[in-house]
Scaffold this motif. Structure first.
Motif, PDB file in Angstrom:
ATOM      1  N   ARG A 127      30.839  31.539  60.685  1.00 20.84           N
ATOM      2  CA  ARG A 127      31.176  33.083  59.593  1.00 20.84           C
ATOM      3  C   ARG A 127      32.331  33.137  59.822  1.00 20.84           C
ATOM      4  NH1 ARG A 127      27.842  37.190  61.273  1.00 20.84           N
ATOM      5  NH2 ARG A 127      29.893  38.619  62.118  1.00 20.84           N
ATOM      6  N   TYR A 128      33.017  33.316  60.418  1.00 16.85           N
ATOM      7  CA  TYR A 128      34.792  33.250  60.226  1.00 16.85           C
ATOM      8  C   TYR A 128      35.342  31.772  60.087  1.00 16.85           C
ATOM      9  CZ  TYR A 128      35.133  38.438  61.685  1.00 16.85           C
ATOM     10  OH  TYR A 128      35.142  39.604  61.524  1.00 16.85           O
ATOM     11  N   ILE A 129      35.091  30.820  60.608  1.00 20.46           N
ATOM     12  CA  ILE A 129      35.494  29.414  60.458  1.00 20.46           C
ATOM     13  C   ILE A 129      34.851  29.385  59.056  1.00 20.46           C
ATOM     14  CG2 ILE A 129      35.295  27.324  60.817  1.00 20.46           C
ATOM     15  CD1 ILE A 129      35.791  27.964  63.710  1.00 20.46           C
ATOM     16  N   CYS A 130      33.473  29.176  58.837  1.00 24.73           N
ATOM     17  CA  CYS A 130      33.429  28.344  56.960  1.00 24.73           C
ATOM     18  C   CYS A 130      33.722  29.535  56.213  1.00 24.73           C
ATOM     19  CB  CYS A 130      31.837  28.026  57.496  1.00 24.73           C
ATOM     20  SG  CYS A 130      31.415  26.671  58.399  1.00 24.73           S
ATOM     21  N   GLY A 131      33.592  31.118  56.528  1.00 20.88           N
ATOM     22  CA  GLY A 131      34.418  31.915  55.567  1.00 20.88           C
ATOM     23  C   GLY A 131      35.794  31.872  55.403  1.00 20.88           C
ATOM     24  N   ALA A 132      36.076  31.371  55.892  1.00 23.33           N
ATOM     25  CA  ALA A 132      37.979  30.033  55.670  1.00 23.33           C
ATOM     26  C   ALA A 132      38.216  29.180  54.863  1.00 23.33           C
ATOM     27  CB  ALA A 132      38.746  30.830  56.890  1.00 23.33           C
ATOM     28  N   LEU A 133      37.222  28.246  55.498  1.00 20.19           N
ATOM     29  CA  LEU A 133      37.193  27.483  54.648  1.00 20.19           C
ATOM     30  C   LEU A 133      36.884  26.949  53.735  1.00 20.19           C
ATOM     31  CD1 LEU A 133      36.369  24.750  58.186  1.00 20.19           C
ATOM     32  CD2 LEU A 133      38.709  25.609  56.749  1.00 20.19           C
ATOM     33  N   ASN A 134      35.932  27.703  53.272  1.00 19.22           N
ATOM     34  CA  ASN A 134      34.725  28.182  51.874  1.00 19.22           C
ATOM     35  C   ASN A 134      35.954  28.875  50.713  1.00 19.22           C
ATOM     36  OD1 ASN A 134      32.088  26.404  53.121  1.00 19.22           O
ATOM     37  ND2 ASN A 134      31.292  28.134  53.354  1.00 19.22           N
ATOM     38  N   GLN A 135      36.495  29.366  51.138  1.00 20.65           N
ATOM     39  CA  GLN A 135      37.357  29.760  50.055  1.00 20.65           C
ATOM     40  C   GLN A 135      38.386  28.810  49.690  1.00 20.65           C
ATOM     41  OE1 GLN A 135      38.824  33.886  50.785  1.00 20.65           O
ATOM     42  NE2 GLN A 135      37.624  33.993  52.894  1.00 20.65           N
ATOM     43  N   LEU A 136      38.730  27.472  50.224  1.00 24.19           N
ATOM     44  CA  LEU A 136      39.558  26.760  49.375  1.00 24.19           C
ATOM     45  C   LEU A 136      39.700  26.597  47.835  1.00 24.19           C
ATOM     46  CD1 LEU A 136      40.544  24.985  52.656  1.00 24.19           C
ATOM     47  CD2 LEU A 136      41.620  26.358  51.385  1.00 24.19           C
ATOM     48  N   GLU A 137      39.974  25.942  47.053  1.00 26.87           N
ATOM     49  CA  GLU A 137      39.816  26.009  45.881  1.00 26.87           C
ATOM     50  C   GLU A 137      40.808  24.989  45.479  1.00 26.87           C
ATOM     51  OE1 GLU A 137      40.101  29.659  43.518  1.00 26.87           O
ATOM     52  OE2 GLU A 137      38.637  29.734  44.641  1.00 26.87           O
ATOM     53  N   PRO A 138      40.095  24.095  44.232  1.00 28.99           N
ATOM     54  CA  PRO A 138      41.462  23.057  43.897  1.00 28.99           C
ATOM     55  C   PRO A 138      41.771  23.501  42.581  1.00 28.99           C
ATOM     56  CG  PRO A 138      38.770  22.892  43.392  1.00 28.99           C
ATOM     57  CD  PRO A 138      38.728  24.017  44.108  1.00 28.99           C
ATOM     58  N   PRO A 139      43.011  23.055  42.281  1.00 31.26           N
ATOM     59  CA  PRO A 139      43.886  24.231  41.040  1.00 31.26           C
ATOM     60  C   PRO A 139      43.732  23.954  39.945  1.00 31.26           C
ATOM     61  CG  PRO A 139      45.028  21.684  41.500  1.00 31.26           C
ATOM     62  CD  PRO A 139      44.364  22.445  42.941  1.00 31.26           C
ATOM     63  N   ALA A 140      43.697  24.461  39.496  1.00 32.23           N
ATOM     64  CA  ALA A 140      42.677  24.968  38.314  1.00 32.23           C
ATOM     65  C   ALA A 140      43.312  24.075  36.887  1.00 32.23           C
ATOM     66  CB  ALA A 140      43.101  26.254  37.237  1.00 32.23           C
ATOM     67  N   PRO A 141      42.551  23.304  36.250  1.00 34.93           N
ATOM     68  CA  PRO A 141      42.886  21.922  35.678  1.00 34.93           C
ATOM     69  C   PRO A 141      43.666  22.249  34.322  1.00 34.93           C
ATOM     70  CG  PRO A 141      40.011  22.231  35.199  1.00 34.93           C
ATOM     71  CD  PRO A 141      41.194  23.729  36.524  1.00 34.93           C
TER      72      PRO A 141
END
Length: 143
Positions: A127-141
């Motif tokens: 939950r903690y690892i994926c909670g952090a990794l799943n928040q990574l987002e590409p820059p807005a176009p």
């Protein structure tokens, strides 16, 4: 302890060097080792259009919200070192992040290491690892 670190780095680099598979963080989550020898929990995500530098910038903020300190970042080598700080009941626990950008896609893997004699709930760590990794987002176009 140093051999465990070497093993984890080799494992992470091996995982990053494999062909890109479209899996979720939760699907990639795994554990190596055991209570007696120490263990490592790890998972990875792949984010289109995200640079290693931007991934590490985002993770520093995400981890800080959870009380995790970033100790060092080496963007050129795609490594970041953090720790869950020591408390009265546990010693500091290392978190290593490895990132590799290829073909406009960055793979980010997080490894949470527990020394021998320390245990954690698999589901809580996931939950903690994926909670952090799943928040990574590409820059807005850009328009």
């Amino acid at each position: 302890m140093q051999t465990m670190r070497s093993l984890l780095l080799s494992l992470a680099l091996l995982c990053l060097g494999t062909p890109a598979l479209a899996t979720t963080c939760e699907e990639s989550f795994d554990k190596k080792g055991d209570f007696f020898n120490g263990s490592a929990y790890f998972a990875r995500v792949q984010v289109q259009g995200l640079s290693v530098e931007r991934a590490f910038f985002q993770l520093r903020v995400i981890l800080a919200r959870e009380g995790i300190r970033t100790l060092s970042t080496d963007v050129a080598n795609g490594t970041m070192r953090a720790e869950n700080p020591a408390t009265a009941f546990q010693r500091a626990l290392p978190i290593d992040v490895f990132a590799l950008a290829e073909n406009n896609q960055t793979t980010v893997e997080m490894v949470f290491t527990l020394p021998s004699g320390v245990t954690a709930s698999r589901e809580t760590v996931k939950r903690y690892i994926c909670g952090a990794l799943n928040q990574l987002e590409p820059p807005a176009p850009t328009p």
